[in-house]
Design a protein around this motif. Structure first.
Motif, short mmCIF file in Angstrom:
data_model
loop_
_atom_site.label_atom_id
_atom_site.label_comp_id
_atom_site.label_asym_id
_atom_site.label_seq_id
_atom_site.Cartn_x
_atom_site.Cartn_y
_atom_site.Cartn_z
N ARG A 132 0.82 -1.21 0.00
CA ARG A 132 0.00 0.00 0.00
C ARG A 132 0.86 1.26 0.00
O ARG A 132 0.59 2.22 -0.69
N HIS A 133 1.93 1.22 0.82
CA HIS A 133 2.84 2.37 0.88
C HIS A 133 3.46 2.60 -0.49
O HIS A 133 3.52 3.73 -0.98
N GLN A 134 3.88 1.51 -1.14
CA GLN A 134 4.50 1.62 -2.45
C GLN A 134 3.52 2.22 -3.47
O GLN A 134 3.86 3.13 -4.23
N PHE A 135 2.27 1.72 -3.43
CA PHE A 135 1.23 2.21 -4.33
C PHE A 135 0.98 3.70 -4.10
O PHE A 135 0.93 4.50 -5.03
N ALA A 136 0.87 4.08 -2.81
CA ALA A 136 0.57 5.47 -2.48
C ALA A 136 1.72 6.38 -2.90
O ALA A 136 1.51 7.48 -3.42
N LYS A 137 2.96 5.89 -2.72
CA LYS A 137 4.13 6.67 -3.11
C LYS A 137 4.13 6.90 -4.63
O LYS A 137 4.36 8.02 -5.11
N ASP A 138 3.84 5.82 -5.37
CA ASP A 138 3.78 5.95 -6.83
C ASP A 138 2.68 6.93 -7.25
O ASP A 138 2.86 7.72 -8.17
N GLU A 139 1.53 6.85 -6.56
CA GLU A 139 0.42 7.74 -6.89
C GLU A 139 0.80 9.20 -6.69
O GLU A 139 0.54 10.05 -7.52
N VAL A 140 1.43 9.48 -5.52
CA VAL A 140 1.83 10.85 -5.23
C VAL A 140 2.78 11.36 -6.31
O VAL A 140 2.59 12.43 -6.88
N ARG A 141 3.78 10.52 -6.64
CA ARG A 141 4.76 10.95 -7.63
C ARG A 141 4.09 11.17 -8.98
O ARG A 141 4.31 12.18 -9.65
N ASP A 142 3.22 10.22 -9.34
CA ASP A 142 2.55 10.28 -10.64
C ASP A 142 1.65 11.52 -10.74
O ASP A 142 1.75 12.31 -11.69
N ILE A 143 0.77 11.68 -9.75
CA ILE A 143 -0.18 12.80 -9.82
C ILE A 143 0.55 14.13 -9.69
O ILE A 143 0.31 15.07 -10.44
N PHE A 144 1.48 14.20 -8.74
CA PHE A 144 2.17 15.47 -8.52
C PHE A 144 2.95 15.90 -9.77
O PHE A 144 2.93 17.06 -10.15
N SER A 145 3.59 14.93 -10.43
CA SER A 145 4.37 15.31 -11.60
C SER A 145 3.45 15.77 -12.74
O SER A 145 3.85 16.52 -13.61
N ARG A 146 2.19 15.32 -12.71
CA ARG A 146 1.27 15.76 -13.74
C ARG A 146 0.65 17.12 -13.44
O ARG A 146 0.29 17.86 -14.35
N VAL A 147 0.46 17.45 -12.15
CA VAL A 147 -0.31 18.66 -11.86
C VAL A 147 0.48 19.86 -11.36
O VAL A 147 -0.06 20.97 -11.32
N TRP A 148 1.76 19.67 -10.97
CA TRP A 148 2.43 20.79 -10.30
C TRP A 148 2.47 22.05 -11.16
O TRP A 148 2.29 23.16 -10.66
N LEU A 149 2.69 21.84 -12.46
CA LEU A 149 2.78 23.00 -13.34
C LEU A 149 1.42 23.70 -13.48
O LEU A 149 1.34 24.92 -13.52
N TRP A 150 0.36 22.85 -13.54
CA TRP A 150 -0.99 23.42 -13.65
C TRP A 150 -1.34 24.27 -12.44
O TRP A 150 -2.06 25.25 -12.56
N VAL A 151 -0.86 23.85 -11.28
CA VAL A 151 -1.11 24.63 -10.07
C VAL A 151 -0.51 26.03 -10.24
O VAL A 151 -1.17 27.05 -9.97
#
Lengths: 77, 329
Positions: free
Chosen positions: B193-212
């Motif tokens: 679960r930790h691994q999944f959550a870590k991947d999710e954070v990295r994946d989503i954050f890398s997609r949205v940081w610029l949009w923010v």
């Protein structure tokens, strides 16, 4: 020789998945036949709902993300 | 708790940079620093926590829950699952085909597919942090309603007759032989679960940081530089056409909630009516043109156009309704 198919509609993640498998196979000097399946119908018939997905010798081994390195190494060995 | 970000912006902009709080630049910069820092911190923490809980819920499971439901329960559950299932990592076509070939009625599948991009964790986190929980609840309620109403309409229209031939064939075959649900239940360890959550954070954050940054930047510019009364003088009360105009304006912007919500915050502060703002937001988030073109692979053009028109009409109706009842909220 292992037959590896990457299933996905051609999105960046699918490209990266194929690249990662090719690179790691070359590093380990394991010969593979790598192909991509982009047809929506074929993806449906394989029962895949999350792309990119990976099939090794006709078996679905992964679905929904770019696979981690240790997974790829496990499929190749 | 969120006041810490205001203090951070106070300190950075007024103390360190030495800008005045009444200057345009100072006010815009303060808005920018406060929102960007707040959104980044909340996104990282919340995405991680949500992903940790949600690690074992995926579209395959949702499909198994949805097969063999009755229409109304199915529509409700379809929209509900759409709201809580992550949608970003998987494109809509394999999901649509997976549901269809399992014999799930097209109306239920569409309730899922319409709600899924409309309500997602990033949008909800941003709405709560910038616009408050009341508006967030309203947004979620409206999103579920639009998904269910859309699914129901397609159900009544027998939309399955407008699928592409191979998809229609798969649907017919599934309905005839009643496919058993092939649930692969895997139990996840805490480490998985930790691994999944870590991947999710990295994946989503890398997609949205610029949009923010883009979204908040636009919001900050509006906040600092658009005169106080301009919005309320030109786009506010009683002008019925502003809602459909906002919906139409949202179509080509198919960005994602991340870029739009900070702009909404600024527009609402400036006096843009709530319904107009919500209609704009939904249209930007849900009516994404590239996605629609892709769906052509599985649906005939006629069905695509019906769905598109249905979305635009329902966003407009929602906007008008909320503007109408806003004085009593």
């Amino acid at each position: 020789m292992k037959e590896i198919v990457v299933l996905g509609s051609g999105c960046t993640k699918c490209e990266k998945t194929a690249d990662a498998i090719r690179t790691i196979a070359e590093e380990l000097a394991i010969p593979v036949s790598l192909s991509k399946e982009t047809s929506a119908e074929a993806i449906m018939l394989a029962g895949v709902m999350r792309t990119p997905a990976v099939m090794v010798d006709g078996q679905l081994v992964h679905s929904g993300s770019i696979p981690h390195r240790q997974d790829i190494e496990a499929w190749l060995s | 708790m969120l006041a810490i970000f205001t203090q951070l912006a106070d300190w950075l902009v007024y103390q360190v940079a030495g800008l005045s709080s009444v200057s345009r630049l100072g006010s815009a910069l303060h808005f920018f620093v406060e929102d960007v820092s707040k959104i980044y911190v909340l996104l990282i923490i919340m995405i991680y926590l949500i992903a940790l809980i949600r690690a074992s819920l995926n579209v395959e499971r949702v499909r198994d829950y949805l097969t063999q439901r009755h229409t109304f329960a199915g529509l409700f559950m379809g929209a509900g699952f759409g709201a809580i299932t992550p949608f970003c990592s998987c494109s809509s076509i394999p999901v649509f085909l997976g549901f269809t070939s399992a014999g799930i009625p097209v109306g239920i599948t569409m309730a899922f597919l319409l709600t899924s991009p409309l309500i997602n964790e990033v949008a909800v986190i941003l709405l709560i942090s910038l616009l408050g929980w009341q508006l967030t609840l309203a947004y979620i309620g409206v999103g579920l309603l639009v998904g269910m109403a859309g699914g129901f309409t397609l159900h009544i229209l027998h939309a399955e007759r407008w699928l592409q031939p191979f998809a229609a064939k798969a649907y017919a075959a599934a309905s005839a032989r009643n496919v058993p649900a092939a649930a692969k239940v895997q139990s996840l360890s805490l480490h998985d679960r930790h691994q999944f959550a870590k991947d999710e954070v990295r994946d989503i954050f890398s997609r949205v940081w610029l949009w923010v940054i883009i979204g908040v930047g636009l919001g900050a510019a509006l906040h600092g530089y658009v005169p106080e009364n301009w919005v309320s003088d030109h786009l506010a009360d009683g002008q019925w056409w502003t809602v459909p105009a906002a919906v139409l304006a949202g179509i080509p912007l198919y960005s994602n909630a991340t870029g739009v919500i900070p702009v909404m915050e600024s527009l609402i502060i400036k006096g843009l009516p709530l319904g107009t703002t919500l209609a704009f937001c939904m249209s930007t988030v849900a009516a994404s043109f590239p996605e629609f073109i892709l769906l052509k692979q599985v649906m005939q053009l006629r069905l695509l156009l019906i769905i598109f028109a249905m979305l635009l009409v329902s966003f407009t109706l929602v906007g008008w309704l909320i503007n109408l009842i806003a004085p009593w909220l």
